[in-house]
Design a protein around this motif. Sequence first.
Motif, short mmCIF file in Angstrom:
data_model
loop_
_atom_site.label_atom_id
_atom_site.label_comp_id
_atom_site.label_asym_id
_atom_site.label_seq_id
_atom_site.Cartn_x
_atom_site.Cartn_y
_atom_site.Cartn_z
N PHE A 162 -33.07 52.02 58.77
CA PHE A 162 -33.44 53.22 57.85
C PHE A 162 -33.20 52.58 56.14
N CYS B 31 -36.20 52.96 53.72
CA CYS B 31 -36.11 53.59 52.40
C CYS B 31 -36.32 52.74 51.09
N LEU C 275 -40.34 55.48 53.67
CA LEU C 275 -39.40 56.70 53.42
C LEU C 275 -39.13 56.67 52.06
N ARG C 276 -39.29 55.51 51.17
CA ARG C 276 -39.03 55.35 49.91
C ARG C 276 -39.71 56.56 49.16
N LEU D 196 -39.57 59.57 49.82
CA LEU D 196 -38.84 61.02 50.27
C LEU D 196 -38.07 61.10 49.19
N GLN E 50 -34.29 65.20 51.03
CA GLN E 50 -34.98 64.84 52.19
C GLN E 50 -34.43 63.66 52.88
N ARG E 51 -34.18 62.76 52.19
CA ARG E 51 -33.80 61.35 52.63
C ARG E 51 -32.55 61.60 53.37
N VAL F 200 -32.61 63.41 56.66
CA VAL F 200 -33.03 62.45 57.44
C VAL F 200 -31.96 61.66 57.95
#
Length: 220
Positions: free
Chosen positions: A184, A188, A193-194, A196, A200-201, A204
């Motif tokens: 994860f 990120c 996912l970076r 987000l 929101q991160r 998650v």
Amino acid sequence: MWALSTLGYSSVVTSATYHHGNLRAALIETGLAMARESGPDGVALREVARRVGVSHNAAYRHFADREALLTEISAHAMEQLTEAMRTRIEAVSTRLDPVSGARRRLSEVGRAYVEFALAEPGLFRVAFASKADGAAESPLGPPTGEGPYGLLNDVLDELVATGYLDPARRAGSEVACWSAVHGFAELCLDGPLRLLPSSQREEVLTRLLDTVDRGLGDPA
């Protein structure tokens, strides 16, 4: 941000520092600062020596090559990750019942791991950068006691002791937990996912940690 206080010396390198025999410490400190800025790729022994204000030959008397310096920097970065995790664990309320307390501590271990990666991406990357062979059974350190891996295993053993985690399902659970949060964190930092938003991160991450928790406690 995590400071370099775990090293036990000032973040400002001066000529007096190494004149008093602390050149090795000054080189490590400066290397950590460079790693914080640019990750392991930003650490070069000659440049570290230049920033400290000594010749590269003087630096080589303390470190045989860049890899030797990187190994030392990696260890210090891992210490800071460990401290971030330990702080989270110790902040869990002692008023919780044993099962709830252990489950919360496992969640906080994972959350601290990800938060450190996002707050200190350079140090997080350098923590896993050393290629030197060592006696540790894991890149994160021994399976018990000090170090991130030890802290994780201690909490998982606590879950077994409280009856939440079946002893028959304990083996390998540390790798599953580690893989989840490390993956994860990487997504990120360098993956999709970076993009987000932080809110929101966080959502998650909470779902991820809840999934890990329920997976450990589900006898099915």
